[in-house]
Design a protein around this motif. Structure first.
Motif, PDB file in Angstrom:
ATOM      1  N   VAL A  19       0.672  -0.843  -0.082  1.00  0.00           N
ATOM      2  CA  VAL A  19       0.343   0.148  -0.139  1.00  0.00           C
ATOM      3  C   VAL A  19       1.078   1.049  -0.144  1.00  0.00           C
ATOM      4  O   VAL A  19       0.494   2.170  -0.960  1.00  0.00           O
ATOM      5  CB  VAL A  19      -0.879   0.050   0.946  1.00  0.00           C
ATOM      6  CG1 VAL A  19      -1.923   0.980   1.185  1.00  0.00           C
ATOM      7  CG2 VAL A  19      -2.336  -1.191   1.256  1.00  0.00           C
ATOM      8  N   PHE A  20       1.753   1.477   0.626  1.00  0.00           N
ATOM      9  CA  PHE A  20       2.954   2.679   1.198  1.00  0.00           C
ATOM     10  C   PHE A  20       3.522   2.957  -0.693  1.00  0.00           C
ATOM     11  O   PHE A  20       3.653   3.132  -1.115  1.00  0.00           O
ATOM     12  CB  PHE A  20       3.882   2.187   2.200  1.00  0.00           C
ATOM     13  CG  PHE A  20       3.175   2.747   3.656  1.00  0.00           C
ATOM     14  CD1 PHE A  20       2.363   2.911   3.923  1.00  0.00           C
ATOM     15  CD2 PHE A  20       4.361   1.555   4.665  1.00  0.00           C
ATOM     16  CE1 PHE A  20       2.015   3.845   4.410  1.00  0.00           C
ATOM     17  CE2 PHE A  20       3.032   1.987   5.959  1.00  0.00           C
ATOM     18  CZ  PHE A  20       2.172   2.368   5.620  1.00  0.00           C
ATOM     19  N   TRP A  21       3.561   1.238  -1.398  1.00  0.00           N
ATOM     20  CA  TRP A  21       4.401   2.032  -2.311  1.00  0.00           C
ATOM     21  C   TRP A  21       3.562   2.348  -3.709  1.00  0.00           C
ATOM     22  O   TRP A  21       4.442   3.213  -4.208  1.00  0.00           O
ATOM     23  CB  TRP A  21       5.282   0.010  -3.355  1.00  0.00           C
ATOM     24  CG  TRP A  21       5.817   0.008  -2.631  1.00  0.00           C
ATOM     25  CD1 TRP A  21       6.213  -1.096  -2.076  1.00  0.00           C
ATOM     26  CD2 TRP A  21       7.692   0.571  -2.656  1.00  0.00           C
ATOM     27  NE1 TRP A  21       7.244  -2.030  -1.516  1.00  0.00           N
ATOM     28  CE2 TRP A  21       8.601  -0.387  -2.229  1.00  0.00           C
ATOM     29  CE3 TRP A  21       7.808   1.313  -2.404  1.00  0.00           C
ATOM     30  CZ2 TRP A  21       9.576   0.007  -1.675  1.00  0.00           C
ATOM     31  CZ3 TRP A  21       8.853   2.079  -2.422  1.00  0.00           C
ATOM     32  CH2 TRP A  21       9.827   1.099  -1.475  1.00  0.00           C
ATOM     33  N   GLY A  22       2.162   1.929  -3.173  1.00  0.00           N
ATOM     34  CA  GLY A  22       0.989   2.629  -3.994  1.00  0.00           C
ATOM     35  C   GLY A  22       1.072   4.312  -3.526  1.00  0.00           C
ATOM     36  O   GLY A  22       1.053   4.794  -4.780  1.00  0.00           O
ATOM     37  N   VAL A  23       0.823   4.601  -2.265  1.00  0.00           N
ATOM     38  CA  VAL A  23       0.841   5.688  -1.746  1.00  0.00           C
ATOM     39  C   VAL A  23       2.448   6.538  -2.754  1.00  0.00           C
ATOM     40  O   VAL A  23       2.093   7.718  -3.358  1.00  0.00           O
ATOM     41  CB  VAL A  23       0.496   5.779  -0.750  1.00  0.00           C
ATOM     42  CG1 VAL A  23       1.184   7.142  -0.590  1.00  0.00           C
ATOM     43  CG2 VAL A  23      -0.640   5.591  -0.294  1.00  0.00           C
ATOM     44  N   ALA A  66      10.404   6.847   5.595  1.00  0.00           N
ATOM     45  CA  ALA A  66       8.993   6.748   7.060  1.00  0.00           C
ATOM     46  C   ALA A  66       8.082   5.734   6.314  1.00  0.00           C
ATOM     47  O   ALA A  66       8.342   5.278   7.418  1.00  0.00           O
ATOM     48  CB  ALA A  66       8.491   8.055   6.170  1.00  0.00           C
ATOM     49  N   ALA A  67       8.356   5.441   5.268  1.00  0.00           N
ATOM     50  CA  ALA A  67       6.931   4.501   4.971  1.00  0.00           C
ATOM     51  C   ALA A  67       7.686   2.928   5.309  1.00  0.00           C
ATOM     52  O   ALA A  67       6.498   1.710   6.223  1.00  0.00           O
ATOM     53  CB  ALA A  67       6.547   3.975   3.502  1.00  0.00           C
ATOM     54  N   ILE A  68       8.546   2.949   4.863  1.00  0.00           N
ATOM     55  CA  ILE A  68      10.266   1.559   6.012  1.00  0.00           C
ATOM     56  C   ILE A  68       9.421   1.666   7.385  1.00  0.00           C
ATOM     57  O   ILE A  68       9.315   0.209   7.813  1.00  0.00           O
ATOM     58  CB  ILE A  68      11.233   1.771   4.907  1.00  0.00           C
ATOM     59  CG1 ILE A  68      11.469   1.359   3.502  1.00  0.00           C
ATOM     60  CG2 ILE A  68      11.956   0.464   5.491  1.00  0.00           C
ATOM     61  CD1 ILE A  68      12.409   1.471   3.147  1.00  0.00           C
ATOM     62  N   LEU A  69       9.982   2.713   7.672  1.00  0.00           N
ATOM     63  CA  LEU A  69       9.992   2.834   9.067  1.00  0.00           C
ATOM     64  C   LEU A  69       8.788   2.245   9.729  1.00  0.00           C
ATOM     65  O   LEU A  69       8.298   1.358  10.847  1.00  0.00           O
ATOM     66  CB  LEU A  69      10.635   3.767   9.840  1.00  0.00           C
ATOM     67  CG  LEU A  69      10.332   4.533  11.370  1.00  0.00           C
ATOM     68  CD1 LEU A  69      11.469   3.082  11.768  1.00  0.00           C
ATOM     69  CD2 LEU A  69      10.747   5.252  11.744  1.00  0.00           C
ATOM     70  N   LEU A  70       7.571   2.948   9.306  1.00  0.00           N
ATOM     71  CA  LEU A  70       5.887   2.670   9.703  1.00  0.00           C
ATOM     72  C   LEU A  70       5.800   1.844   9.298  1.00  0.00           C
ATOM     73  O   LEU A  70       4.844   0.909  10.371  1.00  0.00           O
ATOM     74  CB  LEU A  70       4.851   3.475   8.671  1.00  0.00           C
ATOM     75  CG  LEU A  70       3.896   3.335   9.251  1.00  0.00           C
ATOM     76  CD1 LEU A  70       3.481   3.710  10.916  1.00  0.00           C
ATOM     77  CD2 LEU A  70       2.493   4.811   8.937  1.00  0.00           C
ATOM     78  N   ALA A  71       5.681   0.616   8.162  1.00  0.00           N
ATOM     79  CA  ALA A  71       5.443  -0.827   8.119  1.00  0.00           C
ATOM     80  C   ALA A  71       6.503  -1.512   8.421  1.00  0.00           C
ATOM     81  O   ALA A  71       6.062  -3.015   9.368  1.00  0.00           O
ATOM     82  CB  ALA A  71       6.417  -0.990   6.564  1.00  0.00           C
ATOM     83  N   THR A  72       7.927  -1.212   8.768  1.00  0.00           N
ATOM     84  CA  THR A  72       8.359  -2.317  10.832  1.00  0.00           C
ATOM     85  C   THR A  72       8.238  -1.995  11.373  1.00  0.00           C
ATOM     86  O   THR A  72       7.500  -3.122  12.765  1.00  0.00           O
ATOM     87  CB  THR A  72       9.765  -1.574  10.280  1.00  0.00           C
ATOM     88  OG1 THR A  72      10.182  -1.466   9.190  1.00  0.00           O
ATOM     89  CG2 THR A  72      10.445  -2.309  11.597  1.00  0.00           C
ATOM     90  N   LEU A  73       7.547  -1.049  12.447  1.00  0.00           N
ATOM     91  CA  LEU A  73       6.244  -0.685  13.246  1.00  0.00           C
ATOM     92  C   LEU A  73       4.686  -2.008  13.754  1.00  0.00           C
ATOM     93  O   LEU A  73       5.123  -2.859  14.622  1.00  0.00           O
ATOM     94  CB  LEU A  73       6.922   0.609  13.744  1.00  0.00           C
ATOM     95  CG  LEU A  73       7.741   1.671  14.334  1.00  0.00           C
ATOM     96  CD1 LEU A  73       7.488   2.733  14.594  1.00  0.00           C
ATOM     97  CD2 LEU A  73       8.829   0.713  15.192  1.00  0.00           C
ATOM     98  N   TRP A 105      11.290 -10.487   4.487  1.00  0.00           N
ATOM     99  CA  TRP A 105      11.024  -9.741   3.812  1.00  0.00           C
ATOM    100  C   TRP A 105      11.600  -8.009   3.931  1.00  0.00           C
ATOM    101  O   TRP A 105      11.454  -7.264   3.122  1.00  0.00           O
ATOM    102  CB  TRP A 105       9.194  -9.604   3.161  1.00  0.00           C
ATOM    103  CG  TRP A 105       8.452  -9.361   4.831  1.00  0.00           C
ATOM    104  CD1 TRP A 105       8.125 -10.038   5.587  1.00  0.00           C
ATOM    105  CD2 TRP A 105       7.658  -8.049   4.522  1.00  0.00           C
ATOM    106  NE1 TRP A 105       7.253  -9.303   5.904  1.00  0.00           N
ATOM    107  CE2 TRP A 105       7.501  -7.881   5.500  1.00  0.00           C
ATOM    108  CE3 TRP A 105       8.193  -6.721   3.639  1.00  0.00           C
ATOM    109  CZ2 TRP A 105       6.074  -6.656   5.587  1.00  0.00           C
ATOM    110  CZ3 TRP A 105       7.539  -5.644   3.603  1.00  0.00           C
ATOM    111  CH2 TRP A 105       6.680  -5.403   4.720  1.00  0.00           C
ATOM    112  N   PHE A 106      11.516  -7.983   4.687  1.00  0.00           N
ATOM    113  CA  PHE A 106      11.909  -6.703   5.580  1.00  0.00           C
ATOM    114  C   PHE A 106      13.452  -6.123   5.214  1.00  0.00           C
ATOM    115  O   PHE A 106      13.972  -5.417   4.616  1.00  0.00           O
ATOM    116  CB  PHE A 106      12.243  -6.260   6.569  1.00  0.00           C
ATOM    117  CG  PHE A 106      10.722  -5.336   7.011  1.00  0.00           C
ATOM    118  CD1 PHE A 106      10.079  -4.635   6.700  1.00  0.00           C
ATOM    119  CD2 PHE A 106       9.953  -6.206   7.764  1.00  0.00           C
ATOM    120  CE1 PHE A 106       9.248  -3.679   7.149  1.00  0.00           C
ATOM    121  CE2 PHE A 106       8.467  -5.836   8.181  1.00  0.00           C
ATOM    122  CZ  PHE A 106       8.071  -4.401   7.348  1.00  0.00           C
ATOM    123  N   ALA A 107      13.663  -7.575   4.899  1.00  0.00           N
ATOM    124  CA  ALA A 107      15.702  -7.437   4.618  1.00  0.00           C
ATOM    125  C   ALA A 107      16.646  -6.647   3.566  1.00  0.00           C
ATOM    126  O   ALA A 107      17.360  -5.839   4.126  1.00  0.00           O
ATOM    127  CB  ALA A 107      16.250  -8.744   3.429  1.00  0.00           C
TER     128      ALA A 107
END
Length: 539
Positions: free
Chosen positions: A252-256, A442-449, A477-479
């Motif tokens: 979803v974040f990639w789309g945004v 920011a998207a990666i950090l939010l998805a991680t949390l 998959w976060f690697a």
């Protein structure tokens, strides 16, 4: 002229060093695949997890069905009591023929795709997996996993070269990519984590490349992002989510992020996502006549009727009423044989009507009759209470679970110490770089949390670190995303002697940890086994 030649030689040397590390990593994986064998030596399968997928692949090509009844009953020709294809990762439900069958509990899209590869191997060689359960799976693993590993390594390296300014930072970051995570051990087994990580790495590389191109076009350069690139990014993001459901958050974040970067990306991105979504739900429906994957069927289905009976357990009158309702509504024929038996769940009974099943549940006002939807309850199911062992029993305390997820025996930071640089990488990346890059961070950090919290607050039965595996595999998959963040921190650390030595130490410990898992990713982490040796954990 001399400076230009030196500059060219310099870049060639960097590419050679990075390319050599990628080549070595792929070669190591290829060597392990070429010799991969089960502990008993009769298959190339390493755990119940990959056997579950192999059963589906073999059944599709050899039997033309998703049901795996034949495969799980195959016996070892010497030790007849051993079932080398047997797996605990299976479900049981009524098939299209109206009879009960066993199926893999894994989403069928990826196994269906691998079955296409197996079909080509079968047509080319005439060999079958059931006849050659060692060499045919090895060949398929090489054809499937090695290209995906290469995609993961090349795409992540491309991103690292964008975010790292120093040659030393690039080299050490790519070394971490090639040898410092648990992706390499997972390449020797069929699993969903490698395709998810490879897809995520490629999606990230496309996004950053698109950002560079758009920035160049704004400066007047003749650069543009093709619709095919956005479509590919959509497909990759969706395929990652199809293999790792929590990766839907990042999809979803990639789309945004893509729309924020270029509004013209909406249609091609949506088209790419639609292709994968259609394939995912179509294969799920064909396999199970349901749009939900098998692991989502763990309870009761639609309500059929309600009975205002006060008995604490089904009596003869209630059994008669239940049978009458089921027959009158045309759910089963009148001549069906009925039986009501206790279920694994308290206050729930299972109503058998030939091969059809219904759930009879006691509630506050009486009894509720529903369609049966617990595909994990069947004779001998490993997932029944009292049968699960080790970490599969689940951790009762969320605080203890949090500790072991981070610094304990399944810890992200204890098993892969290079991730200790993640907080610094995030902090630095959020302050530097172009806007589209900071938005991605920011998207990666939010998805991680979000994903970390998702697993932390799962019910006790799901708080098992991903089962018996060499790490907290649900976050693998976060690697590639984390490696991009770590690369920024490494690039800053190598500017000082202390920082450089610290990175070397973290990298060395990460490589050590990875190397302990090269024999199989389906074993407890080395730290878990060491704590067992010390007596800190019950075996």
């Amino acid at each position: 002229m001399t400076n230009m030649r030196n500059d060219t030689d310099h870049h060639r040397m960097i590419r050679t060093i990075l390319g050599t590390m990628i080549l070595v990593s792929v070669a190591i994986a290829a060597g392990r695949i070429a010799t991969v064998t089960s502990a008993e030596g009769d298959t190339a399968f390493l755990s119940a997890n990959d056997r579950s997928r192999w059963c589906t692949i073999a059944s599709l090509v050899e039997d033309g069905t998703y049901a795996i009844d034949r495969q799980i009953e195959i016996a070892n020709p010497i030790h007849r009591n051993r079932r080398p294809w047997g797996t605990i990762d299976k479900v049981r439900h009524t098939g299209a023929d109206g009879k009960l069958h066993y199926y893999s509990s894994k989403p069928p899209l990826f196994p269906t795709m691998v079955a296409g590869v197996y079909k080509l191997v079968h047509l080319s060689t005439g060999m079958t997996m059931t006849a050659q359960p060692i060499y045919v799976p090895r060949l398929i693993l090489a054809l499937v996993n090695l290209p995906m590993l290469a995609v993961f390594l090349v795409a992540t390296t491309a991103v690292i070269r964008r975010v790292c300014e120093s040659v030393e930072g690039q080299v050490m970051s790519v070394a971490a990519t090639c040898f410092g995570t648990m992706m390499l051990p997972f390449t020797v087994s069929l699993n969903n984590h490698l395709p998810a990580a490879a897809s995520m790495a490629a999606a990230m590389a496309i996004y950053l490349s698109a950002g560079d191109r758009i920035a160049g076009a704004q400066r007047g350069d003749s650069l543009r992002v093709s619709a095919c690139s956005w479509c590919a990014m959509g497909m990759l993001a969706a395929f990652a989510a199809a293999n790792e459901l929590p990766a839907l958050s990042m999809a979803v974040f990639w789309g945004v992020l893509a729309v924020w970067l270029d509004r013209r990306s909406v249609i091609p991105m949506a088209g790419g996502v639609a292709v994968v979504a259609v394939a995912f739900f179509a294969t799920t429906w064909i396999a199970h006549e349901s749009l939900r994957p098998p692991y989502a069927h763990r309870g009761v289905g639609a309500v059929v009727a309600h009975f205002e009976a006060s008995t604490e357990s089904p009596d003869q009158q209630l059994a008669t009423d239940v049978q009458r309702v089921i027959v009158d509504r045309g759910l089963v024929p009148a001549e069906a044989t009925f039986a009501i038996k206790p279920s694994d769940e308290s206050k729930r009974y299972r109503v058998f009507a030939d091969d059809r099943s219904f759930a009879l549940v006691r509630d506050e006002t009486g009894w509720q009759l529903s369609r049966w939807d617990d595909w994990y309850e069947y004779p001998g199911s490993y997932w029944q209470d009292g049968r699960r062992r080790g970490v599969d029993r689940g951790e009762p305390s969320r605080w203890i679970y949090f500790f072991h997820m981070t610094f304990g025996h399944y810890g992200l930071f204890s098993l892969t110490p290079i991730w200790c640089l993640l907080p610094f990488g995030f902090a630095m990346s959020l302050r530097t770089g172009p806007p589209e890059y900071r938005r991605m961070v920011a998207a990666i950090l939010l998805a991680t949390l979000v994903c970390f919290a998702f697993y932390l607050f799962r019910p006790m039965i799901d708080r098992n670190y991903g089962g018996v595996s060499t790490c907290l595999r649900w976050l693998l998959w976060f690697a590639p995303l984390w490696l991009a963040m770590v690369a920024v921190a490494i690039d800053a650390c190598v500017r000082s002697t202390l920082g450089r030595r610290s990175v070397w130490a973290l990298l060395a410990m990460s490589i050590f940890s990875m190397s302990t898992a090269l024999s199989s990713p389906w074993q407890s982490p080395w730290l878990y086994r060491f704590w067992q040796f010390l007596g800190w954990i019950d075996a």
